[in-house]
Motif scaffolding. Structure first.
Motif, PDB file in Angstrom:
ATOM      1  N   ARG A   1       0.813  -1.217   0.000  1.00  0.00           N
ATOM      2  CA  ARG A   1       0.000   0.000   0.000  1.00  0.00           C
ATOM      3  C   ARG A   1       0.842   1.260   0.000  1.00  0.00           C
ATOM      4  O   ARG A   1       0.414   2.302  -0.472  1.00  0.00           O
ATOM      5  CB  ARG A   1      -0.981   0.009   1.168  1.00  0.00           C
ATOM      6  CG  ARG A   1      -2.162  -0.911   0.875  1.00  0.00           C
ATOM      7  CD  ARG A   1      -3.089  -1.008   2.045  1.00  0.00           C
ATOM      8  NE  ARG A   1      -2.483  -1.986   2.948  1.00  0.00           N
ATOM      9  CZ  ARG A   1      -2.570  -1.937   4.259  1.00  0.00           C
ATOM     10  NH1 ARG A   1      -3.231  -1.011   4.848  1.00  0.00           N
ATOM     11  NH2 ARG A   1      -1.996  -2.853   4.991  1.00  0.00           N
TER      12      ARG A   1
ATOM     13  N   HIS B   1     -11.170   6.518   6.301  1.00  0.00           N
ATOM     14  CA  HIS B   1     -11.796   5.193   6.153  1.00  0.00           C
ATOM     15  C   HIS B   1     -12.302   4.678   7.496  1.00  0.00           C
ATOM     16  O   HIS B   1     -13.474   4.313   7.631  1.00  0.00           O
ATOM     17  CB  HIS B   1     -10.793   4.210   5.554  1.00  0.00           C
ATOM     18  CG  HIS B   1     -11.258   2.799   5.558  1.00  0.00           C
ATOM     19  ND1 HIS B   1     -12.170   2.309   4.649  1.00  0.00           N
ATOM     20  CD2 HIS B   1     -10.968   1.767   6.394  1.00  0.00           C
ATOM     21  CE1 HIS B   1     -12.403   1.044   4.911  1.00  0.00           C
ATOM     22  NE2 HIS B   1     -11.695   0.676   5.961  1.00  0.00           N
TER      23      HIS B   1
ATOM     24  N   GLU C   1      -8.521   1.269   1.320  1.00  0.00           N
ATOM     25  CA  GLU C   1      -7.978   1.215  -0.036  1.00  0.00           C
ATOM     26  C   GLU C   1      -7.513   2.613  -0.413  1.00  0.00           C
ATOM     27  O   GLU C   1      -7.956   3.600   0.175  1.00  0.00           O
ATOM     28  CB  GLU C   1      -9.046   0.735  -1.013  1.00  0.00           C
ATOM     29  CG  GLU C   1      -9.501  -0.694  -0.738  1.00  0.00           C
ATOM     30  CD  GLU C   1     -10.583  -1.156  -1.694  1.00  0.00           C
ATOM     31  OE1 GLU C   1     -10.896  -0.430  -2.670  1.00  0.00           O
ATOM     32  OE2 GLU C   1     -11.114  -2.247  -1.466  1.00  0.00           O
ATOM     33  N   LYS C   2      -6.646   2.700  -1.400  1.00  0.00           N
ATOM     34  CA  LYS C   2      -6.168   4.009  -1.841  1.00  0.00           C
ATOM     35  C   LYS C   2      -7.355   4.874  -2.250  1.00  0.00           C
ATOM     36  O   LYS C   2      -8.296   4.406  -2.871  1.00  0.00           O
ATOM     37  CB  LYS C   2      -5.188   3.873  -2.993  1.00  0.00           C
ATOM     38  CG  LYS C   2      -3.827   3.387  -2.543  1.00  0.00           C
ATOM     39  CD  LYS C   2      -2.812   3.485  -3.656  1.00  0.00           C
ATOM     40  CE  LYS C   2      -1.452   3.082  -3.103  1.00  0.00           C
ATOM     41  NZ  LYS C   2      -0.407   3.251  -4.100  1.00  0.00           N
ATOM     42  N   ASP C   3      -7.284   6.134  -1.890  1.00  0.00           N
ATOM     43  CA  ASP C   3      -8.326   7.108  -2.204  1.00  0.00           C
ATOM     44  C   ASP C   3      -7.848   7.912  -3.413  1.00  0.00           C
ATOM     45  O   ASP C   3      -6.834   8.616  -3.322  1.00  0.00           O
ATOM     46  CB  ASP C   3      -8.543   8.008  -0.987  1.00  0.00           C
ATOM     47  CG  ASP C   3      -9.631   9.019  -1.189  1.00  0.00           C
ATOM     48  OD1 ASP C   3      -9.702   9.638  -2.274  1.00  0.00           O
ATOM     49  OD2 ASP C   3     -10.413   9.231  -0.245  1.00  0.00           O
TER      50      ASP C   3
ATOM     51  N   THR D   1      -5.939   8.875   4.246  1.00  0.00           N
ATOM     52  CA  THR D   1      -6.791   7.804   3.728  1.00  0.00           C
ATOM     53  C   THR D   1      -7.320   6.914   4.847  1.00  0.00           C
ATOM     54  O   THR D   1      -8.524   6.649   4.922  1.00  0.00           O
ATOM     55  CB  THR D   1      -6.003   6.950   2.707  1.00  0.00           C
ATOM     56  OG1 THR D   1      -5.621   7.791   1.617  1.00  0.00           O
ATOM     57  CG2 THR D   1      -6.832   5.783   2.210  1.00  0.00           C
TER      58      THR D   1
END
Length: 175
Positions: A45, A64, A82-84, A60
């Motif tokens: 990540r 989340h 998860e990646k934004d 992020t």
């Protein structure tokens, strides 16, 4: 002061302090890997530790976790962040800070709206058991951990980082 109010107070000061760190660097320092080694690899990540990667990771994950907490049922599992794409698209320090400030304001609103049930319910995240409140305290620790890494990366690039815990608010009790 309730435990949630105490958390909100400390978390808010910690994030504001992070903005102070970010305002002390330029674009090259934000993206720089000053001391590259295999030990600085954080996983899939975050490829290599940079101040940009760490600050994006904080924005992020905090958004989340705080947004998901009310919707997780008791004994449910918090999904991994998860990646934004909005956060990832920020290419400059000022642009990123603008996005992170908006996210942080929304996080603070969401924290205010949490119920006693949200805070007390048991949940599972990354194979670990938490209460909602326990997860929030873990968020504070997570932020401090990565802020320390940012501090080190700044110093490796000959940038004097702000003194830790010299919060912006001096007139009111924090926490």
């Amino acid at each position: 002061m309730t435990e949630l109010e105490r958390f909100r107070s400390l978390f808010h000061q910690q994030v504001l302090h992070t903005f102070d760190y970010l305002q002390a660097i330029n674009e090259t320092q934000w993206q720089g890997i000053p001391c590259d080694s295999q030990a600085l690899y954080l996983g899939s990540r975050i490829n290599k530790i940079t101040i940009a990667a760490l600050s994006r990771h904080l924005a992020t994950t905090e958004s989340h976790w705080i947004s998901q907490l009310p919707s997780i049922p008791a004994n449910g599992t918090m999904p991994m962040p998860e990646k934004d794409p909005v956060i990832e698209a920020a290419k400059t320090v000022p642009g990123f800070i603008d996005i992170y400030e908006l996210r942080h304001r929304k996080n603070m609103e969401r924290l205010t709206a949490l119920s006693a049930g949200d805070l007390d319910k048991p949940l599972l995240f990354a194979g670990r058991h938490y209460t909602g409140m326990g997860l929030l305290w873990s968020i504070l620790g997570h932020h401090a951990y990565h802020l320390g890494q940012m501090d080190l990366l700044m110093r490796q690039q000959e940038v004097t980082a702000p003194e830790y815990m010299e919060w912006r608010e001096k007139e009111r009790v924090v926490g």
